[in-house]
Design an enzyme around this catalytic site. Structure first.
Site: not given
Ligand code: UD1
Length: 423
Positions: A22-23, A117, A122, A305, A397
């Protein structure tokens, strides 16, 4: 609203095949916007997040065909709209990764801010700061990000956390920028490598994926590709854990063992017996496990995850395990539900202390998010008696055909809507 009724205690036996990641697919679908012709993605799972992303591409005006089957063709050359509306982003925050490709290809984008969420706040600051470094003009208006750039320009970007989504957004944007972009402290997840492989096949010039520094030299055009995403490592591990807890012998096919290294290692420490081959794994059921401590960290660390699913196994281990959640600040929502099933877990900030119990007992439970749902389903499979999982749409999902896959292994579960439950 649909519920899942699970009668616990059945022994699982047989073979299950893991679907595509999915990711991986979500960023690949977004990246297909960058192509100058029709992109073909093969082996897509029937999960809601994939349909949501396809619906979003259709809203941009892309021509989509064959979406009902496991192959989808996306022709983005007809796309002319650049708005990703709140009603879609709020149902799947990952759709925010269309921002980078829209900006690179169309020069502008209007994308709803995702908001928080169930698992945490996030933020999106890393996405936006990175795009600004590439020359984008960014404003926020009525909950929407308005981004503009006649042509993005390569630059050096240093992320203060290796965010998966920010790395993906920036990698896609930089692929069509002028000059070279260097992304430092980039995410190293297998899904990043898959996206880089996809973009390279389209003609992008990307190096360093899988390490923490990405080098991207922008090109003027990206061409159509036919591509099959990697297997879903989170789904794979979920079935491996199910086999370990409730199995006689379960074969999990279509896995990449390298992507699961730390997970397999922690499972072995917990006493799980597995034979691992090139692309499959045979796991034997075990009655009692050893306590194990672990923390979720960015890849190659233990995936957040899988934190909830691994916790279920530790609920039935001998002694005390300590789990630290280092990625998301609110990812223990499954714990209150597990306690209702007899688990002994104490939460202290980002730490969960789990004292193993002899058995779990069925109960009605509420699913709060996708992975919490997977964990509660695992708990239900080994619990004594019946468990009813409410808000099962979260599982739909991200887990392809999970009801049939578990029934195929011998589990006793059925989907039901409220009306039929009353009868
Ligand atoms: C992706 C995965 C999700 C997984 C996560 C961490 C997908 C579709 N989803 O989510 O399943 O749980 O990686 O492995 O691939 N953060 C910030 N600022 C930002 C972006 C992120 O502070 O601009 C923080 C987030 O709040 C969180 C951490 O970074 O604490 C990790 O988030 P991130 O790696 O961005 O996760 P996603 O890409 O949303």
């Amino acid at each position: 609203m649909k519920k899942l009724i699970v009668k616990g205690g059945r022994t699982l036996k047989g073979t299950v095949t893991v679907s595509s990641s999915k990711n991986s697919i979500l960023p690949l679908l977004a990246a297909s916007l960058l192509s100058n012709g029709e992109v073909t993605l093969e082996a897509l799972p029937a999960i809601r997040d994939v349909s949501t992303m396809i619906e979003l591409l259709r809203r941009f005006g892309a021509k989509i065909t064959n979406e009902k089957y496991s192959t989808v063709k996306i022709d983005p050359t007809t796309a002319m709209f650049v708005e990703a509306p709140y009603e879609i982003i709020k149902t799947m925050r990952a759709s925010f990764i269309v921002l980078g490709p829209l900006l690179a290809k169309m020069g502008r984008a209007r994308v709803s801010m995702p908001g928080g969420c169930a698992i945490g706040n996030r933020p999106i600051d890393l996405h936006l700061e990175g795009l600004k470094k590439l020359g984008a003009c960014i404003d926020i208006e009525e909950g929407y990000i308005l981004a503009k750039a006649s042509r993005l320009r390569g630059n050096k970007i240093s992320l203060n956390f290796p965010s998966v989504g920010a790395t993906e957004n920036l990698m896609m944007a930089a692929s069509m920028a002028t000059g070279e972009t260097v992304i430092e402290n980039a995410a190293r997840e297998p899904e990043i490598v898959d996206l880089a492989d996809f973009l390279r096949k389209m003609g992008a010039d990307i190096h360093g994926d899988g390490s923490d520094t990405l080098h991207i030299i922008g090109v003027d055009e990206l061409k159509p590709v036919v591509f099959r995403p990697i297997p879903d490592r989170i789904e794979a591990a979920t079935y491996i854990i199910a086999g370990a807890m409730a199995g006689d012998t379960v074969e999990v096919k279509n896995i990449v063992p390298d992507h699961l290294e730390i997970v397999l290692s922690k499972l072995r420490t917990a006493g799980v017996q597995m034979e691992v081959f090139d692309n499959r794994c045979i796991v034997k059921g075990c009655k009692r496990f050893n306590a194990v401590d672990f923390k979720s960290t960015p890849y190659p660390g233990f995936p957040t995850d899988l934190q909830a699913q691994m916790m279920i196994l530790l609920c039935l281990a001998e002694g005390q395990s300590v789990v630290r959640e280092e990625i998301f600040e609110n990812r223990f929502m499954h714990v209150a539900e597990l306690k209702r099933m007899g688990a002994d877990i104490e939460i202290k900030n980002r730490k969960a202390v789990i004292r193993g119990v002899k058995k779990l007992k069925g109960a009605p439970v509420m699913v709060s998010d996708l992975r919490a749902g997977a964990a509660l389903l695992l708990a239900a499979l080994v619990a004594e008696g019946q468990t009813v999982l409410n808000r099962i749409y979260h599982l739909e999902r991200g887990y392809d055909n999970f009801v049939d896959k578990f029934i195929g292994l011998g589990a006793d579960l059925k989907l039901s809507n409220e009306e039929s439950l009353k009868k």
